[in-house]
Design a protein around this motif. Sequence first.
Motif, short mmCIF file in Angstrom:
data_model
loop_
_atom_site.label_atom_id
_atom_site.label_comp_id
_atom_site.label_asym_id
_atom_site.label_seq_id
_atom_site.Cartn_x
_atom_site.Cartn_y
_atom_site.Cartn_z
N ALA A 29 17.90 43.85 67.96
CA ALA A 29 16.65 43.38 68.56
C ALA A 29 15.52 43.37 67.54
O ALA A 29 14.72 42.43 67.51
CB ALA A 29 16.29 44.26 69.76
N TYR A 33 13.61 40.06 66.37
CA TYR A 33 12.15 40.01 66.45
C TYR A 33 11.55 39.59 65.11
O TYR A 33 10.66 38.74 65.06
CB TYR A 33 11.59 41.37 66.88
CG TYR A 33 10.09 41.44 66.84
CD1 TYR A 33 9.33 40.76 67.78
CD2 TYR A 33 9.44 42.17 65.87
CE1 TYR A 33 7.94 40.81 67.76
CE2 TYR A 33 8.06 42.23 65.82
CZ TYR A 33 7.32 41.55 66.77
OH TYR A 33 5.95 41.60 66.73
N THR A 36 12.11 35.90 64.52
CA THR A 36 11.24 35.02 65.30
C THR A 36 9.83 34.97 64.74
O THR A 36 9.11 34.02 64.99
CB THR A 36 11.19 35.45 66.79
OG1 THR A 36 10.74 36.79 66.88
CG2 THR A 36 12.57 35.31 67.42
#
Length: 119
Positions: A29, A33, A36
Amino acid sequence: MHPVIRKTFGGLSVQYYIRNFLFGLVIAALNIYMLTLAEQSQAIGIWFFILISTLLYPYSRFVYESIVDYIMGGNVFFVNAIFMLVTKVITMLMCFAMAVFIAPIGLLYLYYHHSKAER
């Protein structure tokens, strides 16, 4: 379930696998993150690598912990908690990043161990 899959991927205890899989999900994750936030588009290979590393992370961690257990021999060291946590995070990130290369060693060992136990 095929015996090879049962002896390798089913070789870790459920509790151990889930615990390390959750840590792998947290690392994945964080990676997603950070991806992105990047201004440029990412290749599909990076996403595939994160997926594979997440699935193989528990086996990579198993190899690392087995080696450390063998070297340490049950000894206990008392160190600063911050130092220990930083060391733990670094080793977790290394195991995640190298899971594609480290996990096959663990899978081979699990297959050998469970095949030997059946005899």
